[in-house]
Design a protein around this motif. Structure first.
Motif, PDB file in Angstrom:
ATOM      1  N   UNK A   7       0.833  -1.210   0.000  1.00 20.73           N
ATOM      2  CA  UNK A   7       0.000   0.000   0.000  1.00 20.73           C
ATOM      3  C   UNK A   7       0.862   1.252   0.000  1.00 20.73           C
ATOM      4  N   UNK A   8       1.933   1.220   0.805  1.00 19.50           N
ATOM      5  CA  UNK A   8       2.840   2.381   0.846  1.00 19.50           C
ATOM      6  C   UNK A   8       3.481   2.595  -0.520  1.00 19.50           C
ATOM      7  N   UNK A   9       3.832   1.479  -1.185  1.00 17.43           N
ATOM      8  CA  UNK A   9       4.423   1.585  -2.528  1.00 17.43           C
ATOM      9  C   UNK A   9       3.457   2.200  -3.515  1.00 17.43           C
ATOM     10  N   UNK A  10       2.176   1.781  -3.456  1.00 16.01           N
ATOM     11  CA  UNK A  10       1.164   2.335  -4.357  1.00 16.01           C
ATOM     12  C   UNK A  10       0.935   3.819  -4.079  1.00 16.01           C
ATOM     13  N   UNK A  11       0.884   4.162  -2.794  1.00 16.66           N
ATOM     14  CA  UNK A  11       0.738   5.583  -2.440  1.00 16.66           C
ATOM     15  C   UNK A  11       1.892   6.401  -2.994  1.00 16.66           C
ATOM     16  N   UNK A  12       3.097   5.811  -2.898  1.00 15.73           N
ATOM     17  CA  UNK A  12       4.294   6.494  -3.388  1.00 15.73           C
ATOM     18  C   UNK A  12       4.192   6.724  -4.892  1.00 15.73           C
ATOM     19  N   UNK A  13       3.747   5.690  -5.630  1.00 12.22           N
ATOM     20  CA  UNK A  13       3.600   5.818  -7.082  1.00 12.22           C
ATOM     21  C   UNK A  13       2.541   6.858  -7.429  1.00 12.22           C
ATOM     22  N   UNK A  14       1.453   6.866  -6.645  1.00 11.89           N
ATOM     23  CA  UNK A  14       0.393   7.849  -6.880  1.00 11.89           C
ATOM     24  C   UNK A  14       0.911   9.264  -6.637  1.00 11.89           C
ATOM     25  N   UNK A  15       1.710   9.413  -5.566  1.00 12.93           N
ATOM     26  CA  UNK A  15       2.281  10.736  -5.259  1.00 12.93           C
ATOM     27  C   UNK A  15       3.214  11.179  -6.376  1.00 12.93           C
ATOM     28  N   UNK A  33      11.615   6.221  -4.156  1.00 11.53           N
ATOM     29  CA  UNK A  33      11.447   6.307  -5.617  1.00 11.53           C
ATOM     30  C   UNK A  33      11.181   7.747  -6.043  1.00 11.53           C
ATOM     31  N   UNK A  34      10.411   8.463  -5.229  1.00 11.51           N
ATOM     32  CA  UNK A  34      10.099   9.858  -5.530  1.00 11.51           C
ATOM     33  C   UNK A  34      11.345  10.730  -5.398  1.00 11.51           C
ATOM     34  N   UNK A  35      12.102  10.494  -4.297  1.00 11.08           N
ATOM     35  CA  UNK A  35      13.298  11.297  -4.050  1.00 11.08           C
ATOM     36  C   UNK A  35      14.326  11.124  -5.168  1.00 11.08           C
ATOM     37  N   UNK A  36      14.378   9.932  -5.756  1.00  6.13           N
ATOM     38  CA  UNK A  36      15.347   9.689  -6.839  1.00  6.13           C
ATOM     39  C   UNK A  36      15.095  10.561  -8.058  1.00  6.13           C
ATOM     40  N   UNK A  77      18.793  10.997  -2.671  1.00  4.49           N
ATOM     41  CA  UNK A  77      18.795   9.834  -1.760  1.00  4.49           C
ATOM     42  C   UNK A  77      19.144  10.289  -0.354  1.00  4.49           C
ATOM     43  N   UNK A  78      19.000   9.375   0.583  1.00  6.35           N
ATOM     44  CA  UNK A  78      19.492   9.582   1.947  1.00  6.35           C
ATOM     45  C   UNK A  78      20.782   8.789   2.079  1.00  6.35           C
ATOM     46  N   UNK A  79      21.903   9.505   2.090  1.00  2.00           N
ATOM     47  CA  UNK A  79      23.224   8.870   2.195  1.00  2.00           C
ATOM     48  C   UNK A  79      23.874   9.289   3.510  1.00  2.00           C
ATOM     49  N   UNK A 126      10.096   8.773   3.809  1.00  4.48           N
ATOM     50  CA  UNK A 126       9.512   7.585   4.425  1.00  4.48           C
ATOM     51  C   UNK A 126      10.478   6.420   4.238  1.00  4.48           C
ATOM     52  N   UNK A 127      10.837   5.791   5.345  1.00  5.45           N
ATOM     53  CA  UNK A 127      11.790   4.696   5.246  1.00  5.45           C
ATOM     54  C   UNK A 127      12.412   4.399   6.592  1.00  5.45           C
ATOM     55  N   UNK A 128      13.745   4.458   6.659  1.00  2.15           N
ATOM     56  CA  UNK A 128      14.447   4.066   7.883  1.00  2.15           C
ATOM     57  C   UNK A 128      14.144   4.982   9.067  1.00  2.15           C
ATOM     58  N   UNK A 129      14.012   6.283   8.817  1.00  3.59           N
ATOM     59  CA  UNK A 129      13.927   7.229   9.931  1.00  3.59           C
ATOM     60  C   UNK A 129      12.533   7.799  10.184  1.00  3.59           C
ATOM     61  N   UNK A 130      11.644   7.728   9.193  1.00  2.00           N
ATOM     62  CA  UNK A 130      10.258   8.191   9.378  1.00  2.00           C
ATOM     63  C   UNK A 130       9.311   7.164   8.774  1.00  2.00           C
ATOM     64  N   UNK A 131       8.170   6.949   9.462  1.00  4.34           N
ATOM     65  CA  UNK A 131       7.201   5.994   8.926  1.00  4.34           C
ATOM     66  C   UNK A 131       6.273   6.685   7.926  1.00  4.34           C
ATOM     67  N   UNK A 132       5.289   5.937   7.416  1.00  2.00           N
ATOM     68  CA  UNK A 132       4.433   6.496   6.350  1.00  2.00           C
ATOM     69  C   UNK A 132       3.553   7.636   6.829  1.00  2.00           C
TER      70      UNK A 132
END
Length: 254
Positions: A7-15, A33-36, A77-79, A126-132
């Protein structure tokens, strides 16, 4: 957990689709994916980077972060780890912070302050440091606590250096080792020179030469009437054998 991820992936694609049509949500939550899409190429919408999950618009620093720039690997990215390690290879351009030293954690803290002061914050990754929902994760709380500990340790180290500044020293195969104190030794500018002493670290990690104030009340007790010998009575200190107790320099023969 799998359906939540999907669901998070679909939301990301929609965003990403909405962004492609010019919609910019307020208080942005971006996924990887969005940040890239924000690496500063001509057909991309901008130039962003993330640090500890916080996303910044670094368009003003395009010559550094844009395509061909020395730090272009940080864009999109987050590096976080690279800010601490200086490793800009693909293996180093990651957001894992496990195993970093206190000094490396402080480096991340300084970079985060730098971006907060100099670049526009965009939102959170959204990822390692913040949730959805944009809430801090356990991983972020852990690294923030580790940074807090590193800052505390740094403050205590700085205080120790003010109390016991390092000696000047020189070594010669014929003359031996000379330790001496001045009002600037150890890079600590002060109103007193002090006398050389061995300072032993907890845990038995050996000793080092420090300059010790020999008059006035002990450190941290400015109103004490009990002692006028400065910090000479500190139990961590030991006198150099064969050196006069109040001499500002001490020579240990080879």
């Amino acid at each position: 957990a799998m359906w939540r991820g999907a669901a998070a992936g679909l939301l990301c694609l929609a965003a990403a689709w909405l962004l492609g049509r010019g919609f910019e949500p307020l208080g942005r939550l971006l996924c990887a994916a969005e940040l890239r899409r924000y690496r500063g190429a001509p057909d991309e919408p901008g130039l962003y980077l993330a640090l500890l999950g916080r996303v910044f618009d670094v368009e003003r620093g395009r010559k550094h972060y844009g395509p061909g720039g020395a730090y272009s690997g940080l864009a999109g990215r987050d590096a976080t780890r690279a800010f601490a390690s200086g490793d800009f290879t693909p293996a180093g351009l990651v957001d894992t912070v496990s195993g970093l030293s206190p000094a490396q954690l402080l480096s991340i803290h300084r970079w985060l302050s730098f971006y907060s002061d100099n670049y526009e914050p965009v939102g959170k990754l959204v990822g390692r440091f913040y949730d959805e929902n944009g809430a801090p994760t356990e991983a972020l709380r852990e690294v923030e606590a580790a940074i807090e500990e590193a800052l505390k340790f740094q403050a205590e180290s700085e205080q120790r250096k003010q109390q016991f500044p390092p000696c000047n020293s020189e070594w010669s195969s014929t003359k031996g080792t000379r330790f001496w104190c001045s009002r600037q030794s150890g890079g600590v500018h002060r109103a007193w020179a002090g006398v050389p002493r061995k300072l032993f670290s907890p845990g038995g990690q050996g000793s080092r030469c420090v300059c010790v104030r020999s008059t006035g009340p002990p450190w941290g007790q400015p109103h004490s009437q009990h002692s006028d010998t400065g910090d000479l009575d500190d139990p961590r200190l030991q006198q150099y054998e064969g050196c006069p107790p109040l001499a500002e320099q001490c020579v240990l023969l080879p």
